[in-house]
Design an enzyme around this catalytic site. Sequence first.
Site, PDB file in Angstrom:
ATOM      1  N   SER A 124      45.271  37.662  38.097  1.00 29.18           N
ATOM      2  CA  SER A 124      45.227  37.315  39.516  1.00 29.18           C
ATOM      3  C   SER A 124      45.906  35.970  39.753  1.00 29.18           C
ATOM      4  CB  SER A 124      43.756  37.211  39.917  1.00 29.18           C
ATOM      5  OG  SER A 124      43.612  36.566  41.159  1.00 29.18           O
ATOM      6  N   TYR A 148      34.580  34.058  38.659  1.00 28.74           N
ATOM      7  CA  TYR A 148      35.544  35.176  38.654  1.00 28.74           C
ATOM      8  C   TYR A 148      36.892  34.699  38.109  1.00 28.74           C
ATOM      9  CZ  TYR A 148      39.120  38.370  40.280  1.00 28.74           C
ATOM     10  OH  TYR A 148      40.216  39.197  40.330  1.00 28.74           O
ATOM     11  N   LYS A 152      39.316  35.617  34.474  1.00 27.05           N
ATOM     12  CA  LYS A 152      40.738  35.988  34.368  1.00 27.05           C
ATOM     13  C   LYS A 152      41.479  35.025  33.431  1.00 27.05           C
ATOM     14  CE  LYS A 152      40.561  39.553  37.096  1.00 27.05           C
ATOM     15  NZ  LYS A 152      40.532  40.889  36.514  1.00 27.05           N
TER      16      LYS A 152
HETATM   17  P1  NAD Z   1      37.947  47.652  42.497  1.00 21.62           P
HETATM   18  O1  NAD Z   1      36.597  47.047  42.437  1.00 21.62           O
HETATM   19  O2  NAD Z   1      38.311  48.509  43.646  1.00 21.62           O
HETATM   20  O3  NAD Z   1      38.214  48.501  41.160  1.00 21.62           O
HETATM   21  C1  NAD Z   1      37.645  48.162  39.924  1.00 21.62           C
HETATM   22  C2  NAD Z   1      37.057  49.442  39.317  1.00 21.62           C
HETATM   23  O4  NAD Z   1      36.498  49.134  38.039  1.00 21.62           O
HETATM   24  C3  NAD Z   1      35.948  50.068  40.160  1.00 21.62           C
HETATM   25  O5  NAD Z   1      36.221  51.439  40.352  1.00 21.62           O
HETATM   26  C4  NAD Z   1      34.686  49.852  39.318  1.00 21.62           C
HETATM   27  O6  NAD Z   1      33.747  50.895  39.518  1.00 21.62           O
HETATM   28  C5  NAD Z   1      35.255  49.815  37.914  1.00 21.62           C
HETATM   29  N1  NAD Z   1      34.469  49.058  36.932  1.00 21.62           N
HETATM   30  C6  NAD Z   1      34.057  47.759  37.014  1.00 21.62           C
HETATM   31  N2  NAD Z   1      33.396  47.421  35.890  1.00 21.62           N
HETATM   32  C7  NAD Z   1      33.400  48.515  35.083  1.00 21.62           C
HETATM   33  C8  NAD Z   1      32.889  48.780  33.783  1.00 21.62           C
HETATM   34  N3  NAD Z   1      32.209  47.852  33.083  1.00 21.62           N
HETATM   35  N4  NAD Z   1      33.072  50.012  33.251  1.00 21.62           N
HETATM   36  C9  NAD Z   1      33.745  50.967  33.937  1.00 21.62           C
HETATM   37  N5  NAD Z   1      34.269  50.765  35.168  1.00 21.62           N
HETATM   38  C10 NAD Z   1      34.087  49.565  35.734  1.00 21.62           C
HETATM   39  O7  NAD Z   1      39.001  46.454  42.329  1.00 21.62           O
HETATM   40  P2  NAD Z   1      40.576  46.422  42.610  1.00 21.62           P
HETATM   41  O8  NAD Z   1      40.805  45.683  43.856  1.00 21.62           O
HETATM   42  O9  NAD Z   1      41.164  47.760  42.405  1.00 21.62           O
HETATM   43  O10 NAD Z   1      41.007  45.455  41.429  1.00 21.62           O
HETATM   44  C11 NAD Z   1      41.384  45.954  40.163  1.00 21.62           C
HETATM   45  C12 NAD Z   1      41.579  44.776  39.227  1.00 21.62           C
HETATM   46  O11 NAD Z   1      42.543  43.890  39.768  1.00 21.62           O
HETATM   47  C13 NAD Z   1      40.323  43.939  38.993  1.00 21.62           C
HETATM   48  O12 NAD Z   1      40.290  43.554  37.636  1.00 21.62           O
HETATM   49  C14 NAD Z   1      40.525  42.746  39.886  1.00 21.62           C
HETATM   50  O13 NAD Z   1      39.863  41.606  39.397  1.00 21.62           O
HETATM   51  C15 NAD Z   1      42.034  42.575  39.833  1.00 21.62           C
HETATM   52  N6  NAD Z   1      42.571  41.901  41.018  1.00 21.62           N
HETATM   53  C16 NAD Z   1      42.262  42.376  42.252  1.00 21.62           C
HETATM   54  C17 NAD Z   1      42.740  41.722  43.384  1.00 21.62           C
HETATM   55  C18 NAD Z   1      42.353  42.184  44.762  1.00 21.62           C
HETATM   56  O14 NAD Z   1      42.388  41.368  45.691  1.00 21.62           O
HETATM   57  N7  NAD Z   1      42.021  43.444  44.969  1.00 21.62           N
HETATM   58  C19 NAD Z   1      43.573  40.605  43.241  1.00 21.62           C
HETATM   59  C20 NAD Z   1      43.897  40.165  41.954  1.00 21.62           C
HETATM   60  C21 NAD Z   1      43.380  40.824  40.844  1.00 21.62           C
HETATM   61  C1  WQD Z   2      42.902  35.373  52.793  1.00 22.62           C
HETATM   62  C2  WQD Z   2      42.984  34.324  53.917  1.00 22.62           C
HETATM   63  C3  WQD Z   2      40.983  33.022  54.140  1.00 22.62           C
HETATM   64  C4  WQD Z   2      38.422  36.348  55.350  1.00 22.62           C
HETATM   65  C5  WQD Z   2      40.861  36.448  47.217  1.00 22.62           C
HETATM   66  C6  WQD Z   2      40.418  35.952  45.870  1.00 22.62           C
HETATM   67  C7  WQD Z   2      41.544  36.059  44.890  1.00 22.62           C
HETATM   68  C8  WQD Z   2      42.147  37.474  44.872  1.00 22.62           C
HETATM   69  C9  WQD Z   2      42.442  37.987  46.242  1.00 22.62           C
HETATM   70  C10 WQD Z   2      41.177  38.737  43.128  1.00 22.62           C
HETATM   71  C11 WQD Z   2      42.392  32.974  53.530  1.00 22.62           C
HETATM   72  C12 WQD Z   2      41.204  33.858  55.370  1.00 22.62           C
HETATM   73  C13 WQD Z   2      39.478  35.563  54.950  1.00 22.62           C
HETATM   74  C14 WQD Z   2      37.914  36.199  56.651  1.00 22.62           C
HETATM   75  C15 WQD Z   2      39.550  34.497  57.063  1.00 22.62           C
HETATM   76  N1  WQD Z   2      41.220  38.427  44.317  1.00 22.62           N
HETATM   77  N2  WQD Z   2      40.032  34.653  55.795  1.00 22.62           N
HETATM   78  N3  WQD Z   2      38.506  35.279  57.470  1.00 22.62           N
HETATM   79  O1  WQD Z   2      40.871  34.118  49.301  1.00 22.62           O
HETATM   80  O2  WQD Z   2      43.384  34.483  49.260  1.00 22.62           O
HETATM   81  O3  WQD Z   2      41.953  35.665  47.659  1.00 22.62           O
HETATM   82  O4  WQD Z   2      41.304  37.813  47.087  1.00 22.62           O
HETATM   83  O5  WQD Z   2      41.754  38.243  42.190  1.00 22.62           O
HETATM   84  O6  WQD Z   2      41.020  35.694  43.654  1.00 22.62           O
HETATM   85  O7  WQD Z   2      39.990  34.602  45.998  1.00 22.62           O
HETATM   86  O8  WQD Z   2      41.885  36.346  49.999  1.00 22.62           O
HETATM   87  O9  WQD Z   2      41.522  37.921  51.838  1.00 22.62           O
HETATM   88  O10 WQD Z   2      39.623  36.428  51.125  1.00 22.62           O
HETATM   89  O11 WQD Z   2      41.567  35.432  52.313  1.00 22.62           O
HETATM   90  O12 WQD Z   2      40.042  33.670  57.847  1.00 22.62           O
HETATM   91  O13 WQD Z   2      36.956  36.877  57.070  1.00 22.62           O
HETATM   92  O14 WQD Z   2      42.204  34.795  55.013  1.00 22.62           O
HETATM   93  O15 WQD Z   2      40.485  31.755  54.479  1.00 22.62           O
HETATM   94  O16 WQD Z   2      43.177  31.996  54.171  1.00 22.62           O
HETATM   95  P1  WQD Z   2      41.995  35.022  49.091  1.00 22.62           P
HETATM   96  P2  WQD Z   2      41.078  36.621  51.328  1.00 22.62           P
END
Ligand code: NAD
Ligand code: WQD
Length: 338
Positions: A124, A148, A152
Site C-alpha cells: 500500500s 495496519y 505492510k
Molecule cells: P478486502 O477486505 O475486500 O479483501 C480481503 C479479503 O481477504 C476478504 O475477502 C477477506 O475475507 C479475506 N481474508 C482476510 N483475512 C483472511 C485470512 N486470514 N484467511 C483467508 N481470507 C482472509 O480488501 P481489498 O480492498 O480487496 O484489499 C486487498 C488487499 O489490498 C489487502 O491486503 C489490503 O490491505 C490491500 N490494499 C487495499 C487498499 C484499499 O484501499 N482497498 C489499498 C492498498 C492496499
Molecule cells: C481519502 C480522502 C480523507 C472519508 C486509506 C488508507 C490507506 C489505503 C487506502 C489500504 C482523505 C477524505 C475520507 C470521509 C473525507 N488503504 N475523506 N471524508 O486515507 O487516503 O487511504 O485507504 O492500504 O492505507 O489509509 O483514503 O478514502 O479514507 O480518504 O473527507 O468520509 O478523503 O480525509 O483526504 P486514505 P480515504
Amino acid sequence: MKVLVTGGAGFIGSHTCVQLMSAGHEVVIVDNFCNSKPETIGNIEKIVGRPVHLYRNDLRDLEAMRRVFAEHHIDAVIHFAGLKSVPESIQKPLAYYENNLGSTFVLCQAMLEADCKRIVFSSSATVYGNDNPVPFKEGMPTSAINPYGYTKVMIEQFLTDLSAADPAWSICLLRYFNPVGAHPSGLLGEDPNGIPNNLLPYVSQVAAGLRSEVIVYGNDYDTPDGTGIRDYVHVTDLARGHLAAVQYVLEHNGTEIINLGTGQGTSVMEIMEAYSHACGRALPYRIASRRPGDIAVCYADPEKARSILGWEAQKDVGQMCSDSWNFAKNRYEVAPSS
Ligand code: NAD
Ligand code: WQD
C-alpha cells in the site's frame, strides 16, 4: 497458468480473478469471508461463465494450505488476504498483526513446501508514511503511523528477506494508491461492513440515501481547494496490473517494488463534483476538522509500472465515480428516478 488468489472474494481480489479467468488462466481462491460475501464467488462465475476453485479456509490454517497446494499445481500466488481498516487496526492491533503477518508466514511456509516461490503481494501507499515528498517513488524510505501500515512495512521486509536468502523466490510488492470504482456489470464492487471509513464507499452511501451527508475531513490543507488530495485508481486498472505482475514474477527472480497509481491527484471536493455528476444530483456535505493521521497530498510516480510491467492506468475519475454509482444502485436497490 494456475494462480492461487488469497482473498479472492474481496474487492480487489474479485476483480483480479475475473481478469485472470477471462485471460484463460485458472484461479484457485482461498478466502475465509471475514470481510466479503460468498455470493461474490457466484458473481465472478456469472461474469466469466465458468466455475472457480474455492477453498473456504483461513490462511493461517497450515494443514488446509498444504491441501490446496497438494490438490493443485500452483504457478504463482497473488496474496490479497488481510485486514485493511486503519481505525480498526488502532483498536485491535493484535488482530491485525496476527492476521496479516500470521497468514503471510503460513502461506509462505506452504509455498516453500510445494516449491512454489512466485508471489505478488498487496502492499500500500501507506508505507510511504508522512515524511516523503510527492510524487512517491519506490526507492523512498518506508515508515508507518498505524498498526495496519506497520503490517505492510513488515511483510514487505519479510518477503524481501526471503528472496535475499533464496534467489529462487520471485516477489513483486505492489503498492496500491486509492483503489475505487467497480466492475462495469455492477456485480462486483466495494461493500464494507458498517460505516465506511473510505471516501468513495461513504459518498456512494450518501448518494444511495443511506446516509445524510458526506463529512469532508478538513478544508484547510495546503491544496488548491483546501481538501485532501489522493491518487484514485480504478479497480479494473489495478486488476490488469496484477496480470502484468504475475507474468513478471513468472519470468524474473528477486524482489521488485512497484507503485500502482495514476500519478494524478484529485481532491475530496473534486470527487464530490464527479460523483454528483455521475449520480445526477448535488450531494450534501459538511466540512469537519481534519482526520487524525491524514496527510494533505498523496500521489504516485507511476513510471516504474510503465517501464517494468508496461502498465498504465486508463480510467479517469469520472469513470471511477460512474462505475461506483452503478454498483451502489444495484447493491442498495436504489429505485430509478422518474
Ligand atoms: P478486502 O477486505 O475486500 O479483501 C480481503 C479479503 O481477504 C476478504 O475477502 C477477506 O475475507 C479475506 N481474508 C482476510 N483475512 C483472511 C485470512 N486470514 N484467511 C483467508 N481470507 C482472509 O480488501 P481489498 O480492498 O480487496 O484489499 C486487498 C488487499 O489490498 C489487502 O491486503 C489490503 O490491505 C490491500 N490494499 C487495499 C487498499 C484499499 O484501499 N482497498 C489499498 C492498498 C492496499
Ligand atoms: C481519502 C480522502 C480523507 C472519508 C486509506 C488508507 C490507506 C489505503 C487506502 C489500504 C482523505 C477524505 C475520507 C470521509 C473525507 N488503504 N475523506 N471524508 O486515507 O487516503 O487511504 O485507504 O492500504 O492505507 O489509509 O483514503 O478514502 O479514507 O480518504 O473527507 O468520509 O478523503 O480525509 O483526504 P486514505 P480515504
